[in-house]
Design a protein around this motif. Sequence first.
Motif, PDB file in Angstrom:
ATOM      1  N   PRO A  28      13.610  -3.714   1.107  1.00 36.01           N
ATOM      2  CA  PRO A  28      13.949  -4.904   0.726  1.00 36.01           C
ATOM      3  C   PRO A  28      13.587  -5.894   1.957  1.00 36.01           C
ATOM      4  N   VAL A  29      12.936  -7.234   1.681  1.00 39.00           N
ATOM      5  CA  VAL A  29      12.701  -8.054   2.816  1.00 39.00           C
ATOM      6  C   VAL A  29      13.847  -8.767   3.340  1.00 39.00           C
ATOM      7  N   THR A  30      14.587  -9.245   2.702  1.00 40.46           N
ATOM      8  CA  THR A  30      15.925 -10.200   3.042  1.00 40.46           C
ATOM      9  C   THR A  30      17.065  -9.383   3.359  1.00 40.46           C
ATOM     10  N   SER A  31      17.308  -8.304   2.492  1.00 39.78           N
ATOM     11  CA  SER A  31      18.796  -7.685   2.756  1.00 39.78           C
ATOM     12  C   SER A  31      18.430  -6.196   3.337  1.00 39.78           C
ATOM     13  N   MET A  61      11.381   7.065  -8.070  1.00 40.95           N
ATOM     14  CA  MET A  61      11.363   8.598  -7.853  1.00 40.95           C
ATOM     15  C   MET A  61      12.205   8.928  -6.792  1.00 40.95           C
ATOM     16  N   GLY A  62      12.645   7.914  -5.828  1.00 37.42           N
ATOM     17  CA  GLY A  62      13.469   8.155  -4.826  1.00 37.42           C
ATOM     18  C   GLY A  62      14.891   8.977  -5.263  1.00 37.42           C
ATOM     19  N   SER A  63      15.695   9.218  -4.295  1.00 35.11           N
ATOM     20  CA  SER A  63      17.110   9.875  -4.480  1.00 35.11           C
ATOM     21  C   SER A  63      17.787   8.631  -4.980  1.00 35.11           C
ATOM     22  N   PRO A  64      18.528   8.611  -6.111  1.00 34.53           N
ATOM     23  CA  PRO A  64      19.498   7.481  -6.457  1.00 34.53           C
ATOM     24  C   PRO A  64      20.553   7.377  -5.543  1.00 34.53           C
ATOM     25  N   PHE A  65      20.878   8.216  -4.538  1.00 30.99           N
ATOM     26  CA  PHE A  65      22.054   8.045  -3.497  1.00 30.99           C
ATOM     27  C   PHE A  65      21.308   7.451  -2.259  1.00 30.99           C
ATOM     28  N   ASP A  66      20.212   6.796  -2.242  1.00 31.58           N
ATOM     29  CA  ASP A  66      19.528   6.193  -1.187  1.00 31.58           C
ATOM     30  C   ASP A  66      19.226   4.874  -1.601  1.00 31.58           C
ATOM     31  N   SER A  67      19.903   3.584  -1.372  1.00 26.12           N
ATOM     32  CA  SER A  67      19.691   2.454  -1.630  1.00 26.12           C
ATOM     33  C   SER A  67      19.225   1.682  -0.807  1.00 26.12           C
ATOM     34  N   SER A  68      18.789   2.184   0.423  1.00 23.66           N
ATOM     35  CA  SER A  68      17.869   1.709   1.204  1.00 23.66           C
ATOM     36  C   SER A  68      16.561   1.217   1.181  1.00 23.66           C
ATOM     37  N   ALA A  69      15.952   2.125   0.089  1.00 26.40           N
ATOM     38  CA  ALA A  69      14.511   2.055  -0.171  1.00 26.40           C
ATOM     39  C   ALA A  69      14.205   2.860  -1.523  1.00 26.40           C
ATOM     40  N   TYR A  70      13.397   2.232  -2.320  1.00 22.14           N
ATOM     41  CA  TYR A  70      12.888   2.531  -3.591  1.00 22.14           C
ATOM     42  C   TYR A  70      11.443   3.342  -3.249  1.00 22.14           C
ATOM     43  N   GLN A  71      11.329   4.413  -4.231  1.00 20.53           N
ATOM     44  CA  GLN A  71       9.924   5.169  -3.967  1.00 20.53           C
ATOM     45  C   GLN A  71       9.218   4.860  -5.396  1.00 20.53           C
ATOM     46  N   ILE A  72       7.986   4.645  -5.697  1.00 19.15           N
ATOM     47  CA  ILE A  72       7.127   4.752  -6.861  1.00 19.15           C
ATOM     48  C   ILE A  72       5.907   5.512  -6.572  1.00 19.15           C
ATOM     49  N   SER A  73       5.314   5.854  -7.593  1.00 20.13           N
ATOM     50  CA  SER A  73       4.153   6.551  -7.482  1.00 20.13           C
ATOM     51  C   SER A  73       3.148   5.883  -8.615  1.00 20.13           C
ATOM     52  N   VAL A  74       1.991   5.484  -8.101  1.00 21.74           N
ATOM     53  CA  VAL A  74       1.042   4.750  -8.902  1.00 21.74           C
ATOM     54  C   VAL A  74      -0.177   5.935  -9.257  1.00 21.74           C
ATOM     55  N   LEU A  75      -0.416   6.075 -10.485  1.00 18.11           N
ATOM     56  CA  LEU A  75      -1.461   6.749 -10.947  1.00 18.11           C
ATOM     57  C   LEU A  75      -2.716   5.921 -10.881  1.00 18.11           C
ATOM     58  N   ARG A  76      -3.938   6.190 -10.468  1.00 13.01           N
ATOM     59  CA  ARG A  76      -4.836   5.209 -10.699  1.00 13.01           C
ATOM     60  C   ARG A  76      -5.641   5.678 -12.357  1.00 13.01           C
ATOM     61  N   VAL A  77      -5.448   4.631 -12.839  1.00 16.76           N
ATOM     62  CA  VAL A  77      -6.075   4.892 -14.531  1.00 16.76           C
ATOM     63  C   VAL A  77      -7.639   4.524 -14.570  1.00 16.76           C
ATOM     64  N   PRO A  78      -8.405   5.261 -14.755  1.00 18.31           N
ATOM     65  CA  PRO A  78      -9.861   4.780 -14.625  1.00 18.31           C
ATOM     66  C   PRO A  78     -10.224   3.638 -15.732  1.00 18.31           C
ATOM     67  N   ASP A  79      -9.769   3.784 -16.567  1.00 22.46           N
ATOM     68  CA  ASP A  79     -10.038   2.699 -17.588  1.00 22.46           C
ATOM     69  C   ASP A  79      -9.232   1.573 -17.814  1.00 22.46           C
ATOM     70  N   SER A  80      -8.223   1.445 -16.907  1.00 24.86           N
ATOM     71  CA  SER A  80      -7.016   0.649 -17.076  1.00 24.86           C
ATOM     72  C   SER A  80      -7.475  -0.854 -16.945  1.00 24.86           C
ATOM     73  N   ARG A  81      -6.562  -1.787 -17.216  1.00 20.88           N
ATOM     74  CA  ARG A  81      -6.861  -3.297 -17.055  1.00 20.88           C
ATOM     75  C   ARG A  81      -7.028  -3.601 -15.865  1.00 20.88           C
ATOM     76  N   GLY A  82      -6.988  -2.645 -14.890  1.00 27.64           N
ATOM     77  CA  GLY A  82      -7.169  -2.994 -13.597  1.00 27.64           C
ATOM     78  C   GLY A  82      -5.860  -3.095 -12.438  1.00 27.64           C
ATOM     79  N   GLY A  83      -4.713  -3.084 -13.274  1.00 30.52           N
ATOM     80  CA  GLY A  83      -3.518  -3.167 -12.510  1.00 30.52           C
ATOM     81  C   GLY A  83      -3.154  -1.977 -11.384  1.00 30.52           C
ATOM     82  N   SER A  84      -3.304  -0.541 -12.267  1.00 29.31           N
ATOM     83  CA  SER A  84      -3.218   0.284 -11.089  1.00 29.31           C
ATOM     84  C   SER A  84      -4.198   0.591 -10.166  1.00 29.31           C
ATOM     85  N   ALA A  85      -5.414   0.155 -10.439  1.00 28.45           N
ATOM     86  CA  ALA A  85      -6.405   0.031  -9.517  1.00 28.45           C
ATOM     87  C   ALA A  85      -6.265  -1.127  -8.358  1.00 28.45           C
ATOM     88  N   LEU A  86      -5.693  -2.065  -8.750  1.00 26.96           N
ATOM     89  CA  LEU A  86      -5.419  -3.310  -7.768  1.00 26.96           C
ATOM     90  C   LEU A  86      -4.361  -2.905  -6.708  1.00 26.96           C
TER      91      LEU A  86
END
Lengths: 320, 200
Positions: A28-31, A61-86
């Motif tokens: 988080p940026v502010t807390s 995908m991080g541990s629910p017992f760690d509220s200091s950070a979240y983790q996500i995984s982004v798969l680049r989808v080749p024919d996507s609308r560009g969101g994952s590529a961005l």
Amino acid sequence: MSAPAEIRVRVTEAEAVTPAIKRLKLVPVTSNALPDFSGGAHTVVHYTDGPRHVRNPYSLMGSPFDSSAYQISVLRVPDSRGGSALIHDSVNEGTEITITSPINLFPIDRRARRHILIAGGIGITPFMAMTAQLDREGADFQLHYAMRCRDTGAYWKVLQGLYGHRVHTYFDDSNQTLPLTRLLDGQPLGTHLYVCGPAGMIDWVLKTARHAGWPDENVHYERFAAPPPGNTFAVELAKSKRTIEVGPRESVLEAIEAAGIEPQFLCRGGACGQCETAVVCADGTLQHNDHYLSDDEKASGKKMMICVSRFEGARLVLDL
Amino acid sequence: MTEPMLSRPRYPGLSADPHAKLNLIVCEGEGAGAVLDLAAKAPDGFFSRAAILFCATGASGSTYQTKLESLQPANFWVLPSIATAMFRLKGVLATATMGTRLYAAGTEPFIGSVLQEALAVGIDFKSVFTEHRGSAKRRIQCVHCKGLTEDVTASPFTCAHCGLTLFVRDHYSRRLGAFQGVCVDAEVPGEVPPVEELYP
Ligand code: FES
């Protein structure tokens, strides 16, 4: 009621886990702490870079017992609308992005005597958090994880290291198949099954489980549809008295948001029902792409899920 | 008060699960009638994958017993009381595997007892097929002394444990398989409305 609360976060780690999967650690940026979440929850990432724009759901995908950070995984989808590529192209260490408060549409059923988790490819992400939670709680679980090959599969070594023989891997390129029928046979009463992966895999698991006599209440899945592209169409908004054009690569929801209106949403993938919108008039065909409305509701033409569904015809008026 | 109370359980009726590997059918008294009706619409081979646990209460117990037996279930047990039937059910559930579909038919307290056993092994109540037959009698928990009184057909009634006069509420607890009974004359002791035979 409006869209879910947004949180400003900074990327502190950006790692290419495989050539197509990028892991982001968000603080988080502010807390100091982020809202609590449970295994299976997702957040919606909102990021704009000039004309490029993304607003996609990702499992935490991080541990629910760690509220200091979240983790996500982004798969680049080749024919996507560009969101994952961005995200792959321009979100790096130090980038600030906006996310929504986590929502869990894929929770663990804590009454279960045993949990069987079935993942395909990037569908592993909600199970990363779920296994951390189940392990901590001392629950009986096993993870069955199918991937194309050892190089493109993410996190399987980490998971094996953490949970040992409770993790079973299957690699397509070694002709290993997930022995689903055998797996479903003879499990104790009160076993629950969870599946997340490609649409075909989810359908296969749901069908096989039903044919093995598993009650629907014991089978859980998470299926986020990406909004499919289509032809441009116009939508009239009855309440705000505006007409908005929906382009070929955007959803109704996205087009309406771009016009400054904030309808409700949670999953943006046709699964949760939050964006259900009443159809005032539809002179044409509603293309229902969600997994939420029943067949009867779809046929009635009275409502649509604006995050994924489209329209083709002369005139569409929504109660917005 | 036309809306049904949300805490009031619903029993939509028995229907056959065509895929179950074991159909575990638990019925009591008149509930056997629901099983016989199910037999009329069940797919071929349904009872060869079925075990029937029959609690032979009520006057027509033996007639039903013969009829249930003629369905030729793979297993058939007749038990004399809810308590013995639940003990047997517990034993069957302990070793049962996924692919078992549970059915319960009979009075509401009986179905409640079956659902309690189901809950204990992690079966969601929504996946149990249920049908209410026979008496509308209720099992009531006194909210004051927590004692359970069986076979309550009228309200108000006297708690079998603490002796308070209890008004029967529609509030149902799945965990207890019982409705709630609340002291009816707490404000003015002795001021008790007339007894109504509401649950014959
Ligand atoms: S936002 Fe969840 S169905 Fe549209």
